[in-house]
Design a protein around this motif. Structure first.
Motif, PDB file in Angstrom:
ATOM      1  N   LEU A   5      75.090 -19.314 -51.966  1.00 38.42           N
ATOM      2  CA  LEU A   5      75.367 -17.974 -51.455  1.00 38.42           C
ATOM      3  C   LEU A   5      75.703 -18.017 -49.976  1.00 38.42           C
ATOM      4  CD1 LEU A   5      75.439 -14.875 -51.599  1.00 38.42           C
ATOM      5  CD2 LEU A   5      72.948 -14.899 -51.320  1.00 38.42           C
ATOM      6  N   PHE A   6      76.918 -17.614 -49.642  1.00 39.16           N
ATOM      7  CA  PHE A   6      77.340 -17.473 -48.254  1.00 39.16           C
ATOM      8  C   PHE A   6      76.977 -16.076 -47.766  1.00 39.16           C
ATOM      9  CE2 PHE A   6      80.026 -20.971 -49.482  1.00 39.16           C
ATOM     10  CZ  PHE A   6      80.273 -21.677 -48.315  1.00 39.16           C
ATOM     11  N   ILE A   7      76.272 -16.006 -46.647  1.00 38.19           N
ATOM     12  CA  ILE A   7      76.022 -14.740 -45.964  1.00 38.19           C
ATOM     13  C   ILE A   7      76.997 -14.730 -44.793  1.00 38.19           C
ATOM     14  CG2 ILE A   7      74.335 -13.248 -44.833  1.00 38.19           C
ATOM     15  CD1 ILE A   7      73.475 -14.025 -47.655  1.00 38.19           C
ATOM     16  N   GLY A   8      78.094 -14.057 -44.982  1.00 39.77           N
ATOM     17  CA  GLY A   8      79.196 -14.074 -44.024  1.00 39.77           C
ATOM     18  C   GLY A   8      80.426 -14.629 -44.707  1.00 39.77           C
ATOM     19  N   ALA A   9      81.578 -14.076 -44.371  1.00 45.64           N
ATOM     20  CA  ALA A   9      82.799 -14.417 -45.104  1.00 45.64           C
ATOM     21  C   ALA A   9      83.966 -14.690 -44.162  1.00 45.64           C
ATOM     22  CB  ALA A   9      83.140 -13.278 -46.066  1.00 45.64           C
ATOM     23  N   VAL A  33      79.461 -14.928 -52.355  1.00 45.88           N
ATOM     24  CA  VAL A  33      79.672 -14.588 -50.949  1.00 45.88           C
ATOM     25  C   VAL A  33      79.429 -13.102 -50.745  1.00 45.88           C
ATOM     26  CG1 VAL A  33      82.171 -14.314 -51.257  1.00 45.88           C
ATOM     27  CG2 VAL A  33      81.261 -14.805 -48.988  1.00 45.88           C
ATOM     28  N   THR A  34      78.817 -12.796 -49.612  1.00 43.31           N
ATOM     29  CA  THR A  34      78.604 -11.413 -49.219  1.00 43.31           C
ATOM     30  C   THR A  34      78.800 -11.308 -47.718  1.00 43.31           C
ATOM     31  OG1 THR A  34      77.144  -9.496 -49.450  1.00 43.31           O
ATOM     32  CG2 THR A  34      76.095 -11.572 -48.844  1.00 43.31           C
ATOM     33  N   ASN A  35      79.042 -10.109 -47.268  1.00 45.38           N
ATOM     34  CA  ASN A  35      79.075  -9.842 -45.834  1.00 45.38           C
ATOM     35  C   ASN A  35      78.576  -8.422 -45.610  1.00 45.38           C
ATOM     36  OD1 ASN A  35      81.272  -8.137 -46.346  1.00 45.38           O
ATOM     37  ND2 ASN A  35      82.779  -9.556 -45.549  1.00 45.38           N
ATOM     38  N   ARG A  36      78.457  -8.069 -44.367  1.00 46.13           N
ATOM     39  CA  ARG A  36      77.848  -6.783 -44.030  1.00 46.13           C
ATOM     40  C   ARG A  36      78.726  -5.607 -44.406  1.00 46.13           C
ATOM     41  NH1 ARG A  36      76.556  -5.608 -37.911  1.00 46.13           N
ATOM     42  NH2 ARG A  36      78.540  -6.663 -37.940  1.00 46.13           N
ATOM     43  N   SER A  37      80.048  -5.706 -44.164  1.00 49.76           N
ATOM     44  CA  SER A  37      80.830  -4.487 -44.342  1.00 49.76           C
ATOM     45  C   SER A  37      82.277  -4.666 -44.794  1.00 49.76           C
ATOM     46  CB  SER A  37      80.832  -3.692 -43.029  1.00 49.76           C
ATOM     47  OG  SER A  37      81.397  -4.477 -41.999  1.00 49.76           O
ATOM     48  N   ASP A  38      82.827  -5.849 -44.744  1.00 51.99           N
ATOM     49  CA  ASP A  38      84.254  -6.027 -45.008  1.00 51.99           C
ATOM     50  C   ASP A  38      84.514  -6.341 -46.483  1.00 51.99           C
ATOM     51  OD1 ASP A  38      86.963  -6.527 -44.978  1.00 51.99           O
ATOM     52  OD2 ASP A  38      86.895  -7.916 -43.287  1.00 51.99           O
ATOM     53  N   LYS A  39      84.602  -5.296 -47.289  1.00 47.86           N
ATOM     54  CA  LYS A  39      84.823  -5.459 -48.731  1.00 47.86           C
ATOM     55  C   LYS A  39      86.216  -6.008 -49.029  1.00 47.86           C
ATOM     56  CE  LYS A  39      80.772  -3.803 -49.249  1.00 47.86           C
ATOM     57  NZ  LYS A  39      79.796  -4.652 -48.626  1.00 47.86           N
ATOM     58  N   LEU A  42      85.986  -9.751 -48.861  1.00 45.90           N
ATOM     59  CA  LEU A  42      85.354 -10.276 -50.077  1.00 45.90           C
ATOM     60  C   LEU A  42      86.337 -10.282 -51.234  1.00 45.90           C
ATOM     61  CD1 LEU A  42      81.818  -8.633 -49.881  1.00 45.90           C
ATOM     62  CD2 LEU A  42      82.469 -10.968 -49.247  1.00 45.90           C
ATOM     63  N   HIS A  43      87.090  -9.213 -51.381  1.00 43.57           N
ATOM     64  CA  HIS A  43      88.094  -9.132 -52.445  1.00 43.57           C
ATOM     65  C   HIS A  43      89.130 -10.247 -52.283  1.00 43.57           C
ATOM     66  CE1 HIS A  43      90.591  -7.355 -55.540  1.00 43.57           C
ATOM     67  NE2 HIS A  43      91.621  -7.440 -54.701  1.00 43.57           N
ATOM     68  N   PHE A  44      89.577 -10.495 -51.058  1.00 37.95           N
ATOM     69  CA  PHE A  44      90.529 -11.573 -50.797  1.00 37.95           C
ATOM     70  C   PHE A  44      89.961 -12.918 -51.238  1.00 37.95           C
ATOM     71  CE2 PHE A  44      91.594 -15.090 -47.966  1.00 37.95           C
ATOM     72  CZ  PHE A  44      92.951 -15.227 -48.208  1.00 37.95           C
ATOM     73  N   LEU A  45      88.717 -13.213 -50.868  1.00 38.87           N
ATOM     74  CA  LEU A  45      88.104 -14.496 -51.232  1.00 38.87           C
ATOM     75  C   LEU A  45      87.964 -14.636 -52.745  1.00 38.87           C
ATOM     76  CD1 LEU A  45      85.428 -14.742 -48.406  1.00 38.87           C
ATOM     77  CD2 LEU A  45      87.542 -16.089 -48.615  1.00 38.87           C
ATOM     78  N   HIS A  46      87.628 -13.539 -53.410  1.00 40.33           N
ATOM     79  CA  HIS A  46      87.529 -13.559 -54.869  1.00 40.33           C
ATOM     80  C   HIS A  46      88.892 -13.835 -55.498  1.00 40.33           C
ATOM     81  CE1 HIS A  46      86.470 -12.560 -58.955  1.00 40.33           C
ATOM     82  NE2 HIS A  46      87.456 -11.678 -58.963  1.00 40.33           N
ATOM     83  N   GLU A  47      89.904 -13.109 -55.049  1.00 39.81           N
ATOM     84  CA  GLU A  47      91.256 -13.275 -55.617  1.00 39.81           C
ATOM     85  C   GLU A  47      91.839 -14.652 -55.311  1.00 39.81           C
ATOM     86  OE1 GLU A  47      93.051 -11.177 -57.652  1.00 39.81           O
ATOM     87  OE2 GLU A  47      91.128 -10.121 -57.765  1.00 39.81           O
ATOM     88  N   THR A  48      91.558 -15.188 -54.136  1.00 41.03           N
ATOM     89  CA  THR A  48      92.140 -16.459 -53.709  1.00 41.03           C
ATOM     90  C   THR A  48      91.435 -17.662 -54.316  1.00 41.03           C
ATOM     91  OG1 THR A  48      92.780 -15.417 -51.624  1.00 41.03           O
ATOM     92  CG2 THR A  48      92.800 -17.826 -51.683  1.00 41.03           C
ATOM     93  N   TYR A  49      90.104 -17.632 -54.376  1.00 39.08           N
ATOM     94  CA  TYR A  49      89.343 -18.808 -54.787  1.00 39.08           C
ATOM     95  C   TYR A  49      88.544 -18.618 -56.076  1.00 39.08           C
ATOM     96  CZ  TYR A  49      90.520 -19.927 -50.004  1.00 39.08           C
ATOM     97  OH  TYR A  49      91.211 -20.144 -48.840  1.00 39.08           O
ATOM     98  N   GLY A  50      88.417 -17.391 -56.544  1.00 42.15           N
ATOM     99  CA  GLY A  50      87.662 -17.138 -57.765  1.00 42.15           C
ATOM    100  C   GLY A  50      86.164 -17.104 -57.570  1.00 42.15           C
ATOM    101  N   VAL A  51      85.698 -17.023 -56.325  1.00 44.38           N
ATOM    102  CA  VAL A  51      84.259 -16.976 -56.052  1.00 44.38           C
ATOM    103  C   VAL A  51      83.727 -15.581 -56.371  1.00 44.38           C
ATOM    104  CG1 VAL A  51      84.422 -18.781 -54.302  1.00 44.38           C
ATOM    105  CG2 VAL A  51      84.585 -16.374 -53.610  1.00 44.38           C
ATOM    106  N   HIS A  52      82.416 -15.484 -56.525  1.00 40.05           N
ATOM    107  CA  HIS A  52      81.765 -14.208 -56.811  1.00 40.05           C
ATOM    108  C   HIS A  52      81.524 -13.433 -55.527  1.00 40.05           C
ATOM    109  CE1 HIS A  52      80.698 -15.531 -60.887  1.00 40.05           C
ATOM    110  NE2 HIS A  52      80.389 -16.689 -60.328  1.00 40.05           N
ATOM    111  N   CYS A  53      81.847 -12.160 -55.528  1.00 44.18           N
ATOM    112  CA  CYS A  53      81.499 -11.267 -54.422  1.00 44.18           C
ATOM    113  C   CYS A  53      80.176 -10.600 -54.774  1.00 44.18           C
ATOM    114  CB  CYS A  53      82.575 -10.206 -54.225  1.00 44.18           C
ATOM    115  SG  CYS A  53      84.147 -10.909 -53.788  1.00 44.18           S
ATOM    116  N   VAL A  54      79.259 -10.570 -53.830  1.00 44.15           N
ATOM    117  CA  VAL A  54      77.914 -10.070 -54.084  1.00 44.15           C
ATOM    118  C   VAL A  54      77.712  -8.731 -53.398  1.00 44.15           C
ATOM    119  CG1 VAL A  54      75.461 -10.523 -53.743  1.00 44.15           C
ATOM    120  CG2 VAL A  54      77.008 -12.403 -54.292  1.00 44.15           C
ATOM    121  N   PHE A  55      77.336  -7.760 -54.184  1.00 43.93           N
ATOM    122  CA  PHE A  55      76.974  -6.449 -53.653  1.00 43.93           C
ATOM    123  C   PHE A  55      75.534  -6.114 -54.028  1.00 43.93           C
ATOM    124  CE2 PHE A  55      81.523  -6.480 -54.572  1.00 43.93           C
ATOM    125  CZ  PHE A  55      82.012  -6.293 -53.303  1.00 43.93           C
TER     126      PHE A  55
END
Length: 137
Positions: A5-9, A33-39, A42-55
């Motif tokens: 789990l990455f805290i910060g993106a 991966v999660t971050n404080r506010s930049d959804k 997170l969407h970009f990282l999910h679409e680009t690499y297939g990683v899970h975005c955590v909410f």
């Protein structure tokens, strides 16, 4: 399957994700991966690499490794928020510049902590990185 789990993106988190996936160190299904506010990020990282975005914070207690990848100025507040969400066995890897292992232990409690200073060459698996560990590792 491991849960990383990455805290910060930001760019360093992305460089590590990209390099680890490309080098088959971890699969996208193992990376969260999660971050404080930049959804949008997170969407970009999910679409680009297939990683899970955590909410949902439930994943925090399931993570095998937490990677502190937020901006150093946000680290203390993030660790204060993070501590009650972690189990005692969760290991921490910090890529934060200027935040000592003792500081991480002070705010997250006694646990395995590693601190590494990678560079963006991690995207191609060629990062020269200094690393330090606490006695719990």
């Amino acid at each position: 399957m491991k849960k990383i789990l990455f805290i910060g993106a930001g760019s360093m988190a992305e460089a590590l994700m990209q390099g680890w996936i490309k080098q088959k160190v971890f699969t996208p299904q193992e990376i969260y991966v999660t971050n404080r506010s930049d959804k949008e990020r997170l969407h970009f990282l999910h679409e680009t690499y297939g990683v899970h975005c955590v909410f949902d914070h439930a994943i925090f207690q399931q993570a095998d490794l937490i990677i502190l990848a937020m901006k150093p100025k946000d680290a203390i507040a993030a660790m204060c928020d993070l501590k009650p969400k972690l189990t005692a066995h969760t290991a921490v890897l910090s890529i934060l510049a200027g935040i000592a292992i003792d500081t991480i232990t002070e705010f997250l409690g006694s646990r395995p902590v590693a601190r590494v200073m990678p560079n963006t060459s991690a995207t191609i698996g060629m990062s020269a990185s200094g690393i330090a560990f606490n006695n719990e590792v």
